[in-house]
Design a protein around this motif. Structure first.
Motif, short mmCIF file in Angstrom:
data_model
loop_
_atom_site.label_atom_id
_atom_site.label_comp_id
_atom_site.label_asym_id
_atom_site.label_seq_id
_atom_site.Cartn_x
_atom_site.Cartn_y
_atom_site.Cartn_z
N HIS A 1 16.68 -17.02 50.12
CA HIS A 1 17.20 -16.76 51.46
C HIS A 1 17.93 -17.99 51.99
N VAL A 2 18.97 -17.73 52.79
CA VAL A 2 19.78 -18.83 53.33
C VAL A 2 19.13 -19.47 54.57
N SER A 3 17.83 -19.40 54.66
CA SER A 3 17.11 -19.99 55.80
C SER A 3 17.26 -21.51 55.78
N GLN A 4 17.10 -22.11 56.96
CA GLN A 4 17.15 -23.57 57.04
C GLN A 4 16.07 -24.19 56.16
N GLN A 5 14.93 -23.53 56.10
CA GLN A 5 13.83 -24.02 55.27
C GLN A 5 14.29 -24.24 53.83
N ASN A 6 15.14 -23.35 53.34
CA ASN A 6 15.63 -23.48 51.96
C ASN A 6 16.86 -24.38 51.86
N GLY B 1 19.76 -9.11 72.66
CA GLY B 1 18.39 -8.67 72.93
C GLY B 1 18.06 -7.26 72.48
N ARG B 2 18.78 -6.78 71.46
CA ARG B 2 18.57 -5.41 70.96
C ARG B 2 18.54 -5.45 69.43
N PRO B 3 18.29 -4.32 68.79
CA PRO B 3 18.38 -4.31 67.32
C PRO B 3 19.81 -4.64 66.88
N VAL B 4 19.92 -5.22 65.69
CA VAL B 4 21.22 -5.67 65.20
C VAL B 4 21.66 -4.79 64.03
N PRO B 5 22.74 -4.04 64.19
CA PRO B 5 23.22 -3.17 63.10
C PRO B 5 23.80 -3.97 61.95
N GLY B 6 24.13 -3.26 60.86
CA GLY B 6 24.83 -3.88 59.75
C GLY B 6 26.25 -4.26 60.13
N PHE B 7 26.86 -5.07 59.26
CA PHE B 7 28.21 -5.55 59.54
C PHE B 7 29.01 -5.55 58.24
N GLY B 8 30.20 -4.97 58.31
CA GLY B 8 31.07 -4.95 57.14
C GLY B 8 31.62 -3.56 56.90
N PRO B 9 32.60 -3.45 56.02
CA PRO B 9 33.27 -2.16 55.82
C PRO B 9 32.37 -1.09 55.21
N ALA B 10 32.68 0.16 55.55
CA ALA B 10 31.88 1.29 55.07
C ALA B 10 32.07 1.53 53.57
N ASP B 11 33.15 1.01 53.01
CA ASP B 11 33.39 1.21 51.57
C ASP B 11 33.10 -0.06 50.77
N ALA B 12 32.10 -0.79 51.23
CA ALA B 12 31.72 -2.03 50.55
C ALA B 12 31.23 -1.76 49.14
N ARG B 13 31.53 -2.68 48.24
CA ARG B 13 31.00 -2.62 46.88
C ARG B 13 29.79 -3.54 46.71
N ILE B 14 29.68 -4.49 47.64
CA ILE B 14 28.57 -5.44 47.60
C ILE B 14 27.80 -5.34 48.91
N ALA B 15 26.48 -5.22 48.82
CA ALA B 15 25.63 -5.28 50.02
C ALA B 15 24.79 -6.55 49.95
N ILE B 16 24.69 -7.23 51.07
CA ILE B 16 23.81 -8.38 51.16
C ILE B 16 22.66 -7.98 52.06
N LEU B 17 21.47 -7.99 51.48
CA LEU B 17 20.29 -7.48 52.18
C LEU B 17 19.42 -8.65 52.62
N GLY B 18 19.28 -8.79 53.94
CA GLY B 18 18.46 -9.88 54.49
C GLY B 18 17.15 -9.36 55.03
N ALA C 1 19.83 -9.44 47.20
CA ALA C 1 18.63 -9.52 48.03
C ALA C 1 18.37 -10.98 48.37
N LEU C 2 18.42 -11.30 49.66
CA LEU C 2 18.16 -12.67 50.12
C LEU C 2 16.66 -12.85 50.34
N GLY C 3 15.99 -13.34 49.33
CA GLY C 3 14.56 -13.60 49.44
C GLY C 3 13.70 -12.44 48.98
N ALA C 4 12.40 -12.74 48.80
CA ALA C 4 11.47 -11.77 48.23
C ALA C 4 11.25 -10.57 49.15
N PHE C 5 11.28 -10.78 50.48
CA PHE C 5 11.06 -9.66 51.39
C PHE C 5 12.15 -8.60 51.18
N ALA C 6 13.40 -9.05 51.12
CA ALA C 6 14.51 -8.11 50.91
C ALA C 6 14.43 -7.48 49.52
#
Ligand code: SF4
Length: 252
Positions: free
Chosen positions: A222-227, A63-80, A174-179
């Motif tokens: 985007h990996v949404s169920q709709q897609n 029930g709060r904001p959700v931070p990012g997840f994954g290592p700080a030295d990532a080479r790939i970012a997945i933006l949702g 970027a997952l989808g046009a918004f991202a």
């Protein structure tokens, strides 16, 4: 998240001030999780956490904001886009505990970017390899639609996250046009580069490379169920994008 007591942001100005003062990802994650700057989203995330979905009635929602997840030295970012009401907003980890996450993490595992194919709870042992997943807006929005003001209010968290991972970052998926569209102001703010003109349009599989000092941008439905339920995005299409991301990360 760390043990650092974060000051809660209550306004857009607070978000900008607090985000810019976070000197590492642990502090940023804590600051994100404490934020209350968007009244509509605060009300929605907390209402969902109270009313719950019947299948999760026995659970305590994050029930709060959700931070990012994954290592700080990532080479790939997945933006949702934003956390799901009964996914990240329930479990406290982005894309965790919903059908979108089931599809995404299975693909990350096949690509060698996750140590297991499932993501069900924060203590399930999942670890990402070389990859960090972030949402452009950190609170679950009604109908998965944040307003432009909410997007802009949250943007300093996104900017700071990318500043902190910039030393190793090579590719943004970027997952989808918004991202995809949320990336451009982040890109100019983090790298000090002008916006490309004309602005590259989002498309599944689209790649934009600005230069050797900036990460490539890769578009993915985007990996949404709709897609995924309709076959607009298949496992093999997702595998293709992640393989391209791995390849770009190695080349940059
Ligand atoms: S969307 Fe972002 S800025 Fe708005 S309350 Fe959530 S974390 Fe704070």
């Amino acid at each position: 998240m760390g043990e650092i007591a974060a000051r809660a942001a209550n306004t857009a100005h607070d978000v900008a001030t607090i985000a810019s003062g976070c000197t590492d990802l642990a502090r940023l994650d804590d600051a994100v999780a404490a934020c209350r700057a968007c009244p509509r989203l605060v009300a929605w995330r907390e209402e969902v956490a109270t009313t719950k979905r019947a299948a999760f009635a026995g659970e305590t929602y994050w029930g709060r904001p959700v931070p990012g997840f994954g290592p700080a030295d990532a080479r790939i970012a997945i933006l949702g886009l934003a956390p799901a009401a009964h996914g990240g907003n329930r479990t406290g980890r982005v894309f965790t505990g919903d059908r979108s996450g089931d599809v995404l993490f299975a693909a990350l595992y096949r690509a060698g970017l996750a140590n297991q194919p499932t993501s069900v709870a924060v203590d399930d042992g999942l670890a990402l390899v070389d990859t960090r997943i972030v949402a452009a807006v950190r609170c679950a929005p009604p109908d998965n639609k944040p307003t432009p003001l909410e997007r802009d209010t949250c943007a300093p968290f996104l900017r700071r996250e990318f500043e902190l991972i910039a030393p190793t970052l090579r590719v943004v998926v970027a997952l989808g046009a918004f991202a995809w569209n949320a990336w451009w102001p982040t890109y100019t703010a983090v790298y000090g580069e002008p916006l490309p003109r004309p602005r590259p349009a989002f498309a599944h599989g689209a790649v934009w490379e600005g230069g050797p000092a900036t990460p490539a941008l890769l578009g993915c439905y985007h990996v949404s169920q709709q897609n995924t339920f309709t076959g607009r995005l298949t496992d093999s299409m997702l595998d293709g994008v992640l393989a391209r991301a791995v390849s770009l990360a190695a080349a940059h």
